[in-house]
Design a protein around this motif. Sequence first.
Motif, short mmCIF file in Angstrom:
data_model
loop_
_atom_site.label_atom_id
_atom_site.label_comp_id
_atom_site.label_asym_id
_atom_site.label_seq_id
_atom_site.Cartn_x
_atom_site.Cartn_y
_atom_site.Cartn_z
N GLY A 52 0.81 -1.21 0.00
CA GLY A 52 0.00 0.00 0.00
C GLY A 52 0.84 1.26 0.00
N ARG A 53 0.16 2.35 0.28
CA ARG A 53 0.78 3.67 0.16
C ARG A 53 1.29 4.18 1.51
NH1 ARG A 53 0.66 6.91 -3.94
NH2 ARG A 53 -1.07 5.83 -4.95
N ALA A 54 2.31 5.03 1.45
CA ALA A 54 2.77 5.79 2.61
C ALA A 54 2.30 7.23 2.46
CB ALA A 54 4.29 5.74 2.71
N VAL A 168 -12.76 -2.42 5.68
CA VAL A 168 -12.25 -1.06 5.81
C VAL A 168 -11.97 -0.53 4.40
CG1 VAL A 168 -11.27 -1.41 8.10
CG2 VAL A 168 -9.84 -1.73 6.07
N ARG A 169 -12.01 0.79 4.28
CA ARG A 169 -11.76 1.43 2.99
C ARG A 169 -10.53 2.32 3.08
NH1 ARG A 169 -14.52 -0.37 -1.64
NH2 ARG A 169 -16.70 -0.78 -1.14
N LEU A 170 -9.98 2.63 1.93
CA LEU A 170 -8.89 3.58 1.84
C LEU A 170 -9.43 5.00 1.85
CD1 LEU A 170 -6.77 1.82 -0.92
CD2 LEU A 170 -6.27 1.88 1.53
N GLU A 171 -8.74 5.87 2.53
CA GLU A 171 -9.08 7.29 2.57
C GLU A 171 -7.84 8.06 2.12
OE1 GLU A 171 -10.43 8.12 6.52
OE2 GLU A 171 -12.04 6.61 6.43
N GLY A 172 -7.88 8.57 0.89
CA GLY A 172 -6.70 9.21 0.33
C GLY A 172 -5.55 8.24 0.17
N GLY A 173 -5.85 6.99 -0.10
CA GLY A 173 -4.84 5.96 -0.28
C GLY A 173 -4.34 5.35 1.01
N PRO A 246 -3.72 -11.33 -1.09
CA PRO A 246 -3.39 -11.67 0.29
C PRO A 246 -2.13 -10.93 0.73
CG PRO A 246 -2.64 -13.41 -1.17
CD PRO A 246 -3.25 -12.35 -2.04
N TRP A 247 -2.17 -10.36 1.92
CA TRP A 247 -1.08 -9.51 2.40
C TRP A 247 -0.68 -9.88 3.84
CZ3 TRP A 247 -4.17 -4.30 1.74
CH2 TRP A 247 -4.35 -4.01 0.39
N HIS A 248 0.54 -9.48 4.20
CA HIS A 248 0.94 -9.35 5.61
C HIS A 248 1.52 -7.96 5.74
CE1 HIS A 248 1.98 -10.21 9.64
NE2 HIS A 248 1.96 -11.52 9.53
N GLY A 249 0.63 -7.00 6.02
CA GLY A 249 0.99 -5.59 6.02
C GLY A 249 -0.01 -4.83 5.17
N MET A 250 -0.25 -3.58 5.55
CA MET A 250 -1.24 -2.77 4.84
C MET A 250 -0.71 -1.35 4.68
SD MET A 250 -4.91 -4.13 6.31
CE MET A 250 -4.79 -3.26 7.87
N ALA A 251 -1.50 -0.52 4.00
CA ALA A 251 -1.14 0.89 3.85
C ALA A 251 -1.05 1.55 5.22
CB ALA A 251 -2.17 1.60 2.98
N ALA A 252 -0.33 2.66 5.26
CA ALA A 252 -0.20 3.41 6.51
C ALA A 252 -1.55 4.00 6.93
CB ALA A 252 0.82 4.53 6.34
N ARG A 253 -1.68 4.28 8.20
CA ARG A 253 -2.84 5.01 8.70
C ARG A 253 -2.53 6.50 8.69
NH1 ARG A 253 -6.57 1.61 10.80
NH2 ARG A 253 -5.89 -0.42 11.60
N ALA A 254 -3.50 7.30 8.35
CA ALA A 254 -3.30 8.75 8.31
C ALA A 254 -2.88 9.26 9.68
CB ALA A 254 -4.59 9.44 7.87
N GLY A 255 -1.83 10.06 9.70
CA GLY A 255 -1.38 10.65 10.94
C GLY A 255 -0.55 9.75 11.83
N ALA A 256 -0.29 8.51 11.41
CA ALA A 256 0.44 7.56 12.26
C ALA A 256 1.95 7.68 12.11
CB ALA A 256 0.00 6.13 11.96
N GLY A 257 2.40 8.52 11.18
CA GLY A 257 3.83 8.68 10.98
C GLY A 257 4.36 7.76 9.90
N PRO A 258 5.58 8.01 9.45
CA PRO A 258 6.11 7.29 8.29
C PRO A 258 6.83 5.98 8.59
CG PRO A 258 7.61 9.04 8.89
CD PRO A 258 6.45 9.14 9.84
#
Length: 284
Positions: A52-54, A168-173, A246-258
Amino acid sequence: MTLAIGSDTLRATISPLGAEMQSLEWQGKPLLWNGDAAFWAGRSPVLFPIVGRAEGDVIAVNGRAAEMKQHGFARRSTFDLVEASETACTFVLSDSDATRAVYPFAFRLSLTHRIAANRLSVTATVENRDDTPMPFGLGFHPAFLWPLPGAEGAHRITLDNRGEPALVRLEGGLIGETKLPSPFVKGALPLTPAQFTEDAMIFPEGAGEGLVYAADTGPRLHFRFENLPNLALWQKPGAPFICIEPWHGMAARAGAGPEIAARPYSLTLAAGDTATFGFSVEVI
């Protein structure tokens, strides 16, 4: 140049670029998306060292920041062929000056495709060759034709565990905080294009270790997952494919840092350790 492997009924080709499967045919009929760039140029990329995206396309390791595009660099990297036979092949990506500039670890990522009868298995092994713990995510992103060849009627996903995992859905990636009601009913999800107007459907947990993708008639694809607790389903609007991811890991959460280690379901591999992940698909 792609490498071909196969059995009497199932055949695949794999490219050194991304160690990505380029085709999968059953009884001469295509099952895998053809990579038409008008919709999506991918076919079956491996996602590493992030899924996913950072936020802002910036990741960090122990405070050291670097730019990293969605799904990481493995899918855009050339792998080395280390083993090949009529039915299997293994490609390897090792760290380089280019990878260490953005991901400061010595690592080895091997990807093996193997076919036996009507079953394809794909195995990824990640080795931390560094002397410090290594955070990462790993995922698969194969796209299968929708509709399947020779299939008639509504296509559906049916979970082996008959679960109803929260969505869950993506919000701005990035991964949204809100858990939505499951679209599955007793493990069954009839697929419609409208489900993907808000991007991918993501199920962080509860989807289990296998599913069937099929229509009322035609080939039935039975997937099994190893060490991959997250599931995403995605279609580019209007495109004739469905990605079963299938994944082990997902996109970052907004505001959670890089930090990679702070991403949902990221793993941290101790120095010298290895971790293995895989999926298989069998035509039944």
